[in-house]
Design a protein around this motif. Structure first.
Motif, mmCIF file in Angstrom:
data_model
loop_
_atom_site.group_PDB
_atom_site.id
_atom_site.type_symbol
_atom_site.label_atom_id
_atom_site.label_comp_id
_atom_site.label_asym_id
_atom_site.label_seq_id
_atom_site.Cartn_x
_atom_site.Cartn_y
_atom_site.Cartn_z
ATOM 1 N N ILE A 45 6.352 7.034 0.527
ATOM 2 C CA ILE A 45 6.517 5.753 1.228
ATOM 3 C C ILE A 45 6.677 6.000 2.723
ATOM 4 O O ILE A 45 6.063 5.337 3.560
ATOM 5 N N ASN A 46 7.484 6.983 3.063
ATOM 6 C CA ASN A 46 7.714 7.257 4.475
ATOM 7 C C ASN A 46 6.494 7.867 5.145
ATOM 8 O O ASN A 46 6.273 7.667 6.342
ATOM 9 N N GLN A 84 7.681 1.827 -6.190
ATOM 10 C CA GLN A 84 9.096 2.171 -6.305
ATOM 11 C C GLN A 84 9.897 0.980 -6.822
ATOM 12 O O GLN A 84 10.688 1.107 -7.760
ATOM 13 N N THR A 143 2.920 1.918 -2.263
ATOM 14 C CA THR A 143 3.971 2.873 -2.621
ATOM 15 C C THR A 143 5.325 2.169 -2.739
ATOM 16 O O THR A 143 6.098 2.473 -3.651
ATOM 17 N N SER A 144 5.603 1.239 -1.829
ATOM 18 C CA SER A 144 6.892 0.542 -1.897
ATOM 19 C C SER A 144 6.977 -0.310 -3.160
ATOM 20 O O SER A 144 8.022 -0.377 -3.800
ATOM 21 N N TRP A 157 1.351 1.491 2.333
ATOM 22 C CA TRP A 157 2.810 1.377 2.352
ATOM 23 C C TRP A 157 3.262 0.382 1.278
ATOM 24 O O TRP A 157 4.222 0.601 0.546
ATOM 25 N N THR A 158 2.540 -0.735 1.197
ATOM 26 C CA THR A 158 2.892 -1.753 0.213
ATOM 27 C C THR A 158 2.737 -1.204 -1.195
ATOM 28 O O THR A 158 3.590 -1.421 -2.053
ATOM 29 N N ASP A 163 11.679 -1.753 8.308
ATOM 30 C CA ASP A 163 11.619 -0.916 7.105
ATOM 31 C C ASP A 163 12.762 0.104 7.117
ATOM 32 O O ASP A 163 13.526 0.232 6.143
ATOM 33 N N TYR A 210 9.908 8.572 -2.538
ATOM 34 C CA TYR A 210 10.493 8.270 -1.231
ATOM 35 C C TYR A 210 9.728 8.917 -0.077
ATOM 36 O O TYR A 210 9.480 8.294 0.954
ATOM 37 N N THR A 261 9.386 7.266 -10.035
ATOM 38 C CA THR A 261 8.663 6.338 -9.151
ATOM 39 C C THR A 261 7.373 6.903 -8.588
ATOM 40 O O THR A 261 6.528 6.154 -8.115
#
Lengths: 402, 477
Positions: free
Chosen positions: A216-217, A272, A268-269, A265-266, A341, A213, B259
């Motif tokens: 991603i941020n 997840q 890491t997202s 970002w893509t 987002d 998390y 994750t």
């Protein structure tokens, strides 16, 4: 290779231009704030909506500001040359951190509406929340937030102060001093951003957890910061400032990094999403189940298309990153997606069904306006680039010919 | 200056090539390694490496004869040294691709003196890595079943399995890395051809050089091809180890299913890869007198990358531990407490010591600018990163069913395969050092002041030329 350039611009912004953006920013901000407060507390039943809308807009801006802070730190950490001309703009954005601390106050006031782990009766009925109460409790939560914000304000203040001092003295020792502090600042920033996002965003659904998390941020905030830097630089040059300093290669590089962090970002997202989808454990999948049903799927797909597929193709060509209009369109779009987002992270905790509210817009205008106003006011007062930085000429002299 | 700072600090970094070198002396320094008869040191090292390769032959031969029962595998530890060694070697390869692709795209010119080295290391490491899943399947003669070949039985591999994605990812990675390495070698192979003293080397290097004559058109095509290959390789740095991490993370095993695994594995791979580059480069630069090209600046830069990526790995360890607690899942918490305090506590603490604690010494400028210290600490990282994969794999030894808990003890044949893979790696690497230019001559020349069109000879405008070089050199990311 282009010839070696020397700084020859007027280092100050036209005061009329600066004052005008300051007025517009503060005007919109205050108007947005008043309307938001009026709607939130003057209309029955809107209070909770106000806090959630406020938190979304706050997360959008605080991550951008934190991204700008890290841009400055990273510049010194890796001893970059190219970003010297952009650094003052980033320093001025990062100096919004005290304002961010102020804008965080409504989040604290509304914490009982936002964070259901803050209710003693809810915790008493939930063994999992009892277990977590050593971390998720109000005094510790407030203490952590205060520490994070103070650290960010301190780092922003340290770098801007020394950078401005170098404008006066031209002392190269200040460059070394800022570099020496960069590794520690990086560590502090990475850990504080991670836990700030755990606290302010992930804990809205206190049962759910994801180790990536924070990463991603991080990716989102860096992308937003490059988009903001692109827009700020475009705005400055459009108003006649730094036209000889900001070369097309500066814009190209900001565009490349903005594009790169869109992809990160893509990455890491997707990591997840994919691992949770594949593992298919109910306690993890619930987060995505909520965001893929009852209309939320539309926003979820907006992120897939708008935060990745469209910008990936739109900004891939060098012509798009070097073109002022196309870079500007890309940057505005990605700032919008950055909001989207955070909207997807925050809002499903309030609304079971996808539900937009006018407060979403007014809070965004309030926080966006105040931040832009504060930035413009600060920018008008100081040199727009670190004029005596020994690396400034190098920043203007490279090109992207290869 | 108002602020005190050490006199060694400069705004712009020192030059990339030290000593009084001309284009000709660079060619001499690099080609002489290949052209001179093998030294005693090289012969002794090669003999040792061949011994290792022999051990591999015996271990693998016996394994094929007897089956995977000769290893220490048991229930529940069905994955032992084979997967640990696979991930270890794939990870080693990553520094090569990072240096050749990502640092190239970021215009990090300091990469030029180490990229050839690192790319060769990548290819040999991937060969070692590919060995392990191959022999782990047991019936190696059925290995082709891993490929989606149309067949009359209608049998297909499981496309939903990350093990199959590994087949695609690693073979793509190997192909692109090999192409990248070879394309970069072409101008230097032509140099060796032009200097050849006997027919065999003339024809061998001549064929490999693909008719390179250094024409303007050749260089233009070469630069374009190199840029395109760099662009293709950049996502591979992420994708290969991401898919390796999927091998573990798509499962629902506590300690594996988390994750952060993809970026954490990528950071760990770069960390271990840079350590291996140092382990190989520091002795080589000493033996072959390449200190002018692989300067202390290069070593310091690599040490900084090790420090940064080591802390990224540390961040991932911390996140795993924190979220294992925060998740309130007793299985997750148990898996991590068991790692640190269970039967394999020693492996966990070797991992933490070597990956997170010892690299912290690189905070000290004295240590990170010392070739000897960098060499010693790189060995620690190599050990630590092998143990990281061991620790992760050993999550299996206490599964959901306590009655099936068992302790995995590797056998002599496990160690034979591990030691043997080093033998294979060093055999290939020593052959590379002997027969191919270990440093990219053409690229090194491109970062020397002479390459600047405005350069006016030694003594003239030298400062301006190197200043200009700094100006075009970007440091970011």
């Amino acid at each position: 290779m282009s010839a070696r350039m020397h700084f020859s611009d007027n280092p100050k912004l036209d005061p009329v231009v600066g004052a005008s953006l300051t007025r517009i920013g503060y005007g919109l901000g205050v108007a947005g704030l008043l309307v938001s407060l009026g709607l939130g507390f003057g209309v029955e039943g809107n209070q909770k909506q106000f806090y959630f809308s406020w938190l979304t807009a706050f997360l959008w801006m605080v991550t951008l500001t934190a991204g700008a802070l890290f841009f400055v730190v990273l510049h010194h950490l890796v001893r970059a040359n190219w970003s010297t001309a952009l650094r003052r703009t980033a320093e001025n954005i990062a100096a919004n951190m005290p304002l961010m601390a102020l804008l965080f106050v409504p989040v604290l006031i509304g914490s009982s509406d936002l964070f259901h782990w803050s209710h003693a009766d809810v915790v008493a009925a939930d063994p999992s929340l009892q277990y977590k109460s050593g971390y998720l409790n109000m005094p510790f939560f407030i203490g952590r937030a205060v520490v994070f914000l103070i650290l960010w304000i301190a780092i922003a203040f340290f770098y801007r102060k020394h950078s401005l001092a170098q404008d006066e003295s031209g002392d190269v020792g200040l460059t070394f001093k800022m570099r020496r502090f960069a590794p520690v600042a990086t560590l502090v920033w990475a850990m504080s951003l991670t836990f700030a996002m755990f606290d302010w965003s992930m804990s809205l659904d206190p049962h759910w957890f994801s180790t990536i998390y924070g990463v991603i941020n991080f990716a989102g905030s860096m992308m937003a910061c490059y988009a903001a830097l692109a827009l700020a630089s475009l705005w400055l040059t459009k108003n006649g400032a730094l036209t000889r300093t900001y070369t097309v290669d500066n814009f190209h590089d900001v565009g490349k990094l903005m594009w790169g962090f869109t992809i990160f970002w893509t990455y890491t997202s997707f990591s997840q999403y994919f691992l949770i989808w594949y593992g298919n454990i109910p306690e993890e999948t619930i987060w995505f189940v909520v965001r893929q049903s009852n209309g939320w799927m539309a926003l979820f797909l907006t992120l897939v298309l708008g935060h990745f597929i469209f910008p990936f193709w739109f900004l891939m060509s060098r012509h798009m990153k070097r073109g002022r209009k196309t870079l500007g369109i890309g940057a505005v779009w990605l700032l919008l997606m950055h909001y989207c987002d955070h909207y997807v992270m925050v809002m499903p905790n309030l609304h079971h069904h996808l539900h937009f509210h006018i407060l979403d817009v007014t809070c965004l205008v309030a926080i966006g306006g105040l931040s832009v106003g504060a930035w413009a006011q600060r920018t008008a007062k100081v040199n727009l680039v670190p004029i005596k930085d020994p690396q400034l000429d190098a920043s203007m002299s490279y090109d992207n010919a290869v | 200056m108002a602020h005190a700072h050490s006199s060694s600090e400069t705004v712009f970094p020192p030059p990339l090539v030290e000593g009084k070198h001309t284009f000709h002396s660079v060619t001499e320094a690099v080609c002489s390694i290949v052209e001179a008869p093998p030294s005693k040191g090289w012969l002794a090292s090669f003999a040792l490496a061949l011994m290792g390769l022999g051990i591999l032959g015996i271990s693998v031969g016996y394994l094929f004869w007897e089956g995977t029962g000769v290893w220490g595998l048991n229930q529940p530890v069905g994955w032992g040294f084979a997967i640990v060694n696979f991930v270890f070697w794939v990870g080693i390869g990553h520094a090569g691709t990072l240096i050749s692709a990502i640092l190239f795209l970021f215009r990090q010119k300091w990469r030029t003196s180490i990229n050839r080295f690192a790319e060769a290391m990548t290819i040999f490491a991937v060969i070692c890595a590919l060995l392990f899943p191959t022999i782990h399947v047991g019936r190696v003669w059925l290995l082709y079943w891993a490929l989606p070949i149309p067949n009359q039985m209608g049998m297909w591999p499981n496309f939903r399995s990350p093990l199959l994605w590994d087949v695609f990812a690693v073979s793509t990675y190997f192909t692109v890395s090999l192409l990248f390495w070879y394309v970069g070698l072409i101008p230097d192979l032509a140099t060796l051809r032009d200097r050849a003293k006997n027919k065999i080397s003339f024809y061998a290097y001549g064929m490999l050089a693909l008719g390179w004559r250094g024409a303007n058109r050749h260089w233009q095509n070469y630069e374009k091809a190199y840029l395109i290959l760099a662009g293709l390789s950049a996502p591979l740095v992420l994708s290969v180890h991401t898919i390796v991490s999927f091998d573990f993370a798509v499962s629902v095993i506590p300690g594996w299913h988390t994750t952060i695994f993809p970026p954490y594995f990528v950071a760990g791979a770069i960390f271990s890869g840079f350590a291996m580059v140092l382990t190989l480069a520091i002795p080589a630069r000493k033996i072959f007198h390449l200190e002018d090209f692989m300067t202390i600046r290069h070593i310091e830069n690599m040490n900084k990358i090790i420090l940064v990526t080591g802390m990224m790995v540390g961040y991932a360890y911390a996140m795993e531990f924190f979220v294992a607690w925060y998740s309130a899942s007793e299985y997750e918490s148990f898996a991590f407490i068991n790692r640190a305090l269970g039967p394999y506590w020693w492996a966990y603490w070797i991992m933490v010591s070597c990956n997170v604690i010892t690299p912290q010494l690189f905070w000290f400028k004295k240590i990170r600018t010392s070739a000897t210290m960098a060499f010693i600490l790189s060995i620690f990282v190599n050990i630590g990163m092998w143990f990281e994969r061991f620790v992760i794999t050993m999550s299996l030894h206490r599964d959901y069913l306590p009655s099936s808990w068992d302790y995995y003890t590797p056998t002599l044949w496990d160690f034979g395969c591990l030691v043997g893979s080093f033998g294979l790696f060093f055999t290939l690497f020593l052959l590379f050092l002997k027969f191919l230019p270990a440093i990219a001559m053409a690229e090194i020349k491109g970062v020397m002041p002479e390459a600047d069109p405005h350069w006016e000879g030694h003594g003239h405008a030298h400062g301006a030329a190197s200043g200009h070089d700094d100006a075009v050199e970007k440091h970011h990311g």
